[in-house]
Write a protein that holds these residues in place. Sequence first.
Motif, short mmCIF file in Angstrom:
data_model
loop_
_atom_site.label_atom_id
_atom_site.label_comp_id
_atom_site.label_asym_id
_atom_site.label_seq_id
_atom_site.Cartn_x
_atom_site.Cartn_y
_atom_site.Cartn_z
N MET A 132 0.84 -1.19 0.00
CA MET A 132 0.00 0.00 0.00
C MET A 132 0.89 1.25 0.00
N LYS A 133 0.48 2.23 -0.78
CA LYS A 133 1.21 3.49 -0.81
C LYS A 133 0.58 4.46 0.19
N VAL A 134 1.41 4.93 1.11
CA VAL A 134 0.94 5.82 2.17
C VAL A 134 1.79 7.08 2.17
N ALA A 135 1.13 8.22 2.35
CA ALA A 135 1.84 9.50 2.43
C ALA A 135 1.41 10.23 3.69
N ALA A 136 2.33 11.02 4.24
CA ALA A 136 2.02 11.83 5.42
C ALA A 136 2.46 13.26 5.17
N ILE A 137 1.71 14.19 5.76
CA ILE A 137 2.00 15.62 5.60
C ILE A 137 2.12 16.24 6.98
N TYR A 138 3.28 16.81 7.25
CA TYR A 138 3.55 17.39 8.57
C TYR A 138 3.85 18.88 8.43
N THR A 139 3.26 19.69 9.30
CA THR A 139 3.50 21.14 9.25
C THR A 139 4.72 21.56 10.05
N VAL A 140 5.34 20.58 10.73
CA VAL A 140 6.51 20.84 11.57
C VAL A 140 7.60 19.86 11.19
N PRO A 141 8.82 20.01 11.73
CA PRO A 141 9.87 19.02 11.46
C PRO A 141 9.44 17.64 11.95
N VAL A 142 9.86 16.61 11.25
CA VAL A 142 9.42 15.27 11.58
C VAL A 142 9.90 14.83 12.96
N GLU A 143 10.94 15.47 13.49
CA GLU A 143 11.42 15.10 14.82
C GLU A 143 10.58 15.71 15.94
N GLN A 144 9.68 16.66 15.60
CA GLN A 144 8.81 17.23 16.63
C GLN A 144 8.02 16.10 17.25
N GLN A 145 7.83 16.17 18.60
CA GLN A 145 7.36 14.98 19.30
C GLN A 145 6.04 14.42 18.77
N ALA A 193 3.79 24.55 4.95
CA ALA A 193 3.06 25.73 5.39
C ALA A 193 1.56 25.51 5.23
N ASN A 194 0.78 26.13 6.10
CA ASN A 194 -0.68 25.98 6.02
C ASN A 194 -1.21 26.35 4.63
N ALA A 195 -0.62 27.40 4.05
CA ALA A 195 -1.09 27.86 2.74
C ALA A 195 -0.79 26.86 1.63
N ASP A 196 0.14 25.94 1.89
CA ASP A 196 0.55 24.96 0.87
C ASP A 196 -0.02 23.58 1.13
N TYR A 197 -0.74 23.44 2.23
CA TYR A 197 -1.18 22.12 2.67
C TYR A 197 -2.11 21.45 1.65
N GLU A 198 -3.08 22.20 1.13
CA GLU A 198 -4.03 21.62 0.18
C GLU A 198 -3.32 21.12 -1.07
N GLN A 204 -0.94 10.92 -6.87
CA GLN A 204 0.19 9.98 -7.06
C GLN A 204 -0.16 8.54 -6.70
N GLY A 205 -1.42 8.30 -6.35
CA GLY A 205 -1.84 6.93 -6.10
C GLY A 205 -1.71 6.44 -4.68
N ASN A 206 -1.50 7.34 -3.73
CA ASN A 206 -1.45 6.92 -2.34
C ASN A 206 -2.87 6.55 -1.88
N VAL A 207 -2.98 5.41 -1.24
CA VAL A 207 -4.31 4.94 -0.83
C VAL A 207 -4.68 5.44 0.56
N LEU A 208 -3.69 5.87 1.33
CA LEU A 208 -3.93 6.44 2.66
C LEU A 208 -3.06 7.68 2.82
N ILE A 209 -3.67 8.79 3.23
CA ILE A 209 -2.93 10.02 3.49
C ILE A 209 -3.18 10.41 4.94
N VAL A 210 -2.09 10.58 5.67
CA VAL A 210 -2.14 10.91 7.09
C VAL A 210 -1.61 12.31 7.29
N GLY A 211 -2.19 13.05 8.22
CA GLY A 211 -1.70 14.41 8.46
C GLY A 211 -2.33 15.04 9.67
N GLU A 212 -2.21 16.36 9.77
CA GLU A 212 -2.75 17.13 10.89
C GLU A 212 -3.47 18.32 10.31
#
Length: 329
Positions: free
Chosen positions: A30-43, A70-75, A84-92
């Motif tokens: 499965m192709k999965v993508a995540a979108i984070y508004t902060v650095p990935v090391e943020q807790q 950035a919030n303005a770029d999130y969409e 791109q064919g990701n079947v699950l997208i995770v984010g905040e």
Amino acid sequence: MSSVLRRTVLTLLACAAAAAASPALAQAKMKVAAIYTVPVEQQWVSRIDKALKAAVARGEVEYVFSENVANADYERVMRQYAEQGNVLIVGESFAVEAAARKVAKDYPKVAFLMGSSGKPQAPNFSVFDNYIQEPAYLTGMIAGGMSKSGKIGLVGGYPIPEVNRLMNAFIEGVKEVNPKATFTVSFINSWFDPPKAKEAAFAMVDKGVDVLYAERFGVSDAAKERKVLAIGNVINTQDKYPETVVASALWHMEPTIDAALAAVKAGQFKAEDYGKYSLMKVKGSELAPLGSFDAKLPADLKAKVMAKQQAILDGKFTVKVNDAAPKTK
């Protein structure tokens, strides 16, 4: 080699080549993508990343992510991953609710699992949150028992439900052990600004606070410099602050992510609230091992905390969910 054996070998080789080339014959990941508004090391987002990397290690998914979006770029990023064919997208989606929900409507066959203060949106927009108020309560009990001044400080990012409920649970835990405790609360209005969090913590210590609730990075650094105690949140940083971080409420995203992946794989993903997967009874959260402070906690305090933990796990005690912004008192 006989002609029959030769044909058998060639057939097996052809099947193997076809399986390697065809997702229908090979076990597709499965192709999965995540979108984070902060650095990935943020807790907070690091727990999502950890859970998804565990799925990668098991060979279940292909995983890509974008950080510092950035919030303005999130969409735009959401749409790009959907295309791109990701079947699950995770984010905040806390700061971009309208945009995120709009994208989900446009891609009904893609599963969206978003950190959100809102409700699920049919058919494919599920929400989750760090419902770790149970171990937060337990860390509050420890803070109340370890404080000598009875003055407790709390430094958070923003006064939103996701932060407020943990702080309030922590405060109630403190009050169970020390009803006379007083609290100083400060929000830095940022999800990742360690210097600002550190300065807020310094100001509290200057007023007599001797235990700090480190909802943000930077607070434990201040506690270490001023030689007071800190309570961790979401991740365990005691290895970096062995004389400072006395306890932590840990969040484990694996139950949430694994449930979503199973639903997608079965073709049964739907709009749901995944908050229940953060509770202690399903191992979505826990009180971190006391480690370097195990022998430093008074025996009676440790006994109270362990008894309360068991009561939570047995369903005999429920930590109240209070999403109201905590105030200095």
